[in-house]
Design an enzyme around this catalytic site. Structure first.
Site, PDB file in Angstrom:
ATOM      1  N   GLU A 167       7.066   3.308  -7.035  1.00  0.00           N
ATOM      2  CA  GLU A 167       6.974   1.877  -6.769  1.00  0.00           C
ATOM      3  C   GLU A 167       6.160   1.208  -7.864  1.00  0.00           C
ATOM      4  O   GLU A 167       5.039   1.593  -8.161  1.00  0.00           O
ATOM      5  CB  GLU A 167       6.285   1.643  -5.418  1.00  0.00           C
ATOM      6  CG  GLU A 167       5.966   0.193  -5.152  1.00  0.00           C
ATOM      7  CD  GLU A 167       4.998   0.004  -3.975  1.00  0.00           C
ATOM      8  OE1 GLU A 167       4.555   1.012  -3.400  1.00  0.00           O
ATOM      9  OE2 GLU A 167       4.694  -1.151  -3.657  1.00  0.00           O
TER      10      GLU A 167
ATOM     11  N   ASP B  66       2.813   3.119  -2.575  1.00  0.00           N
ATOM     12  CA  ASP B  66       1.445   2.884  -2.128  1.00  0.00           C
ATOM     13  C   ASP B  66       1.339   3.058  -0.623  1.00  0.00           C
ATOM     14  O   ASP B  66       2.306   2.865   0.106  1.00  0.00           O
ATOM     15  CB  ASP B  66       1.000   1.461  -2.492  1.00  0.00           C
ATOM     16  CG  ASP B  66       0.808   1.316  -3.989  1.00  0.00           C
ATOM     17  OD1 ASP B  66       0.611   2.349  -4.655  1.00  0.00           O
ATOM     18  OD2 ASP B  66       0.872   0.170  -4.473  1.00  0.00           O
TER      19      ASP B  66
END
Ligand code: TSJ
Length: 641
Positions: A428, A505
């Site tokens: 990400e 995350d």
């Protein structure tokens, strides 16, 4: 004297038999990972369920004990303890001979679950210890084993009596052998899910579950008098239901068929098959029988009602199942299984019987419930519409595929072409992606950064996902195509990476991206998940830096708590990572990429109930539980590799 010789001979052959189990445990229980571990419990419980099916038991209790062992107890007749022809008490024979089917009296087990009965001696062989207490005929008869070898002294050739009782039943306590299993901690969620499923399939049965391992013991009672009807209700509990659960049962050619189903306003289908109370994750003839009839019946009605005009093509099977949750449960006297995990029902007569029963009952029901029928047909219409738009999107994608291969140069591929060693990390964010590219082992680790925002999967808008450049790059990189609805271009043997690791995350956005990717895989490449190729990376939440001594990465709050206890009185500073982007490349390597030190969570789907929950969570419209799911699974993560 003759008896003694006899005993020695049988005990030798016994040892040889069970020694084979210890040498190649995977052959008997599938694997020695945690999946195999939980199977030990199911093998034992299934025996008590068989006793229930024989009409002799209505209560089973399963206890995960403090010492890591498991106790299974039922109120059945108790395993027979008399002297068997082979010169051993019957009960001892059960635990020390490898019996195909695992049953020494098959007349009772007409409906037992096919390959699943191999068990009690296999569990015994793979247990550090096992104790047996059988209550029958006024006494408690006791036996005990160590790694499959009987250690209890017989008394006059029989099991010692250790007490009087007027009850009857069987109690088994066993501890999985750490010499055999990679991990010996039973996963409670899976055990509970499986027991709950068993309760739904056996409405007359009560199952008491207890987990005494933690500080707070947990007790749950599973009793589901509504049977598979209740099961369907439970699966659909958070969805918008379009009608009451439809339920019917019948028999044909000696095969019993029981069906419950209900449509919801969701873009998904969920059809679960069971044979003799055992979940068939690969489906089989009962499932195809049900699907075939449903497709025909709905198409016929759709034409009759004028929803489909003469020139219109039929709804596909998938169209007709849009929104359905169904359970097809058959009882077969001689079930056969095929498929990769031997869970696909193979008996042609199970298909015939299911078709016969469903054909009659569906028409009977729909003739009387026109509103429900119309609601179901409009689900099929919706699906057909979306299918057509997806077909278009897919055609566009396929035709551009060759030219669009990694146009924007984002995929940093690895050098090796040995798929068994290669890994791809889907990262990400561009900055974390950049660090990951620098940190990785470029021989075996590929990095694909993706930006989450653009990828917004609403249900039923997968065509948008397929239009996404990064997703296209992923599909190309995996090398195995994808499948959905029509055609099947997916070929897992072409997969270029053994591990596909999602690296996001540990916050809401990360969970969202994780969900989107899992949804995508689950829908278009389910084999990736079923065959254990998909992982979630677990970057640490904290770094603890003590004033004296080694720094340590802490992966969750539990680890932090432990660390605090360990460091009592000593001072340390705590660095909290808000995201992957905060780590430099050394840190990223140490914590998340290095196969020796990283933590990966394997994404798995075990039984029917769990699979439905996952589908619900991933494909449903409710966002909150989906987030919980990801968090929960992330929190439970352990070192899978
Ligand atoms: F398989 C096992 F040994 F591990 C095991 C068996 C474990 C547990 C928890 C329960 C059982 C079990 C076996 N429960 N109930 C029975 N019943 C019989 O073995 C039984 C009893 C009576 C008769 C009979 O014909 O009178 C026949 C059988 C098979």
């Amino acid at each position: 004297m003759a008896k003694k010789v006899n005993y020695d001979e049988s005990s030798i052959s016994v040892l040889e038999g069970l020694e084979a189990v210890r040498k190649r445990p995977g052959m008997y229980i599938g694997s020695t990972s945690r999946k195999g571990l939980n199977h030990l419990i199911y093998e034992i419980v299934d025996n008590s369920v068989d006793e229930h099916l024989a009409g002799e038991c209505d209560l089973i209790s399963v206890t995960l004990e403090k010492d890591g062992s498991c106790t299974v107890e039922d109120n059945g007749r108790g395993i027979p303890v008399g002297m068997h022809a082979k010169g051993l008490p019957a009960a001892r024979l059960v635990f020390s001979t490898l019996h195909a089917g695992g049953k020494f009296d098959d007349s009772v087990y007409k409906t037992s679950g096919g390959l699943h009965g191999v068990g009690s001696s296999v569990v015994n062989a793979l247990s550090e210890y096992m104790t047996v207490d059988i209550s029958r005929e006024g006494y408690i008869h006791h036996d005990s084993y160590s790694r499959g070898v009987a250690v209890e002294k017989l008394v006059d050739g029989l099991l010692p009596k250790v007490g009087k009782t007027n009850k009857h039943g069987t109690k088994i306590n066993f501890l999985p052998d750490p010499e055999i299993f990679e991990k010996t901690y039973f996963k409670e969620d899976e055990v509970k899910s499986r027991l709950h499923e068993t309760a739904y399939l056996n409405p007359g049965l009560t199952i008491n579950y207890a987990d005494l391992r933690g500080e707070e013991p947990e007790y749950v009672t599973y009793h589901e008098p509504d049977g598979i009807k209740g099961f369907v209700k439970e699966i659909n509990k958070s969805a918008e239901m379009l009608h009451d659960v439809i339920y019917f049962r019948g028999a044909s050619d000696g095969v019993e068929v029981e069906v419950a189903f209900q449509y919801c306003n969701e873009f998904k289908e969920n059809v679960l098959g069971f044979c003799n109370n055992i979940y068939n994750s690969e489906g089989g003839t009962h499932i195809t029988g049900f699907k075939t009839v449903l497709t025909t019946v709905i198409n016929n009605y759709a034409r009759e009602l004028g929803v489909l005009k003469e020139k219109d093509a039929n709804f596909t099977g998938a169209d007709v199942r849009n929104g359905i949750t169904a359970i097809v449960s058959v009882k077969h006297p001689d079930p056969r299984f095929e498929g990769q995990t031997k869970t696909k029902l193979d008996n042609p007569d199970a298909s015939k019987a299911t078709q016969k029963v469903c054909q009659d009952e569906l028409i009977l029901y729909f003739d009387r419930n026109l509103e429900t029928l119309k609601a179901i047909i409009s689900c099929a219409e919706k699906s057909a519409k979306i299918r057509k738009s997806e077909e278009k999107a897919k055609t566009n994608l396929l035709s551009k595929q060759k030219f669009s291969f990694d146009q924007n140069g984002k995929l940093a591929n690895c050098e090796s072409r040995d798929a068994s060693k290669c890994e791809i990390f889907i990262v990400e964010g561009d900055s974390a992606g950049g660090s990951a590219k620098m940190a990785r082992n470029r021989m075996y680790q590929a990095i694909m950064p993706i930006r989450g925002k653009i990828l917004n999967v609403e249900k039923a808008s997968m065509d948008k996902v397929l239009a996404n450049a990064e997703i296209k790059t992923l599909i190309n990189a995996f090398g195995c195509g994808f499948s959905e609805g029509y055609g099947n271009d997916f070929d897992i043997t072409k997969l270029r990476y053994d591990k596909i690791v999602i690296m996001a995350d540990a916050d809401v956005d990360g969970a969202h991206i994780c969900t989107l990717l899992l949804t995508f895989f689950y829908r278009f490449m389910p084999e990736l998940i079923k065959e254990g190729h998909v992982f979630i990376a677990m970057p640490p939440l904290y770094k603890a830096i003590p004033s004296k001594g080694q720094e340590e990465y802490l992966y969750d709050d539990m680890a932090l708590e432990k660390y605090r206890k360990k460091m009592e009185g000593k001072s340390f500073t705590l660095q909290r990572y808000k995201g992957l982007g905060e780590m430099d490349k050394e840190q990223l390597w140490e914590t998340t990429l290095d196969p020796e030190r990283r933590k990966l969570k394997l994404v798995e789907i075990e039984d029917g109930l769990m699979a439905s929950e996952v589908t619900e969570l991933l494909m449903g419209s409710d966002v909150a539980p989906r987030k919980d799911f990801i968090y929960k699974h992330a929190k439970e993560a352990e070192l899978d590799y």
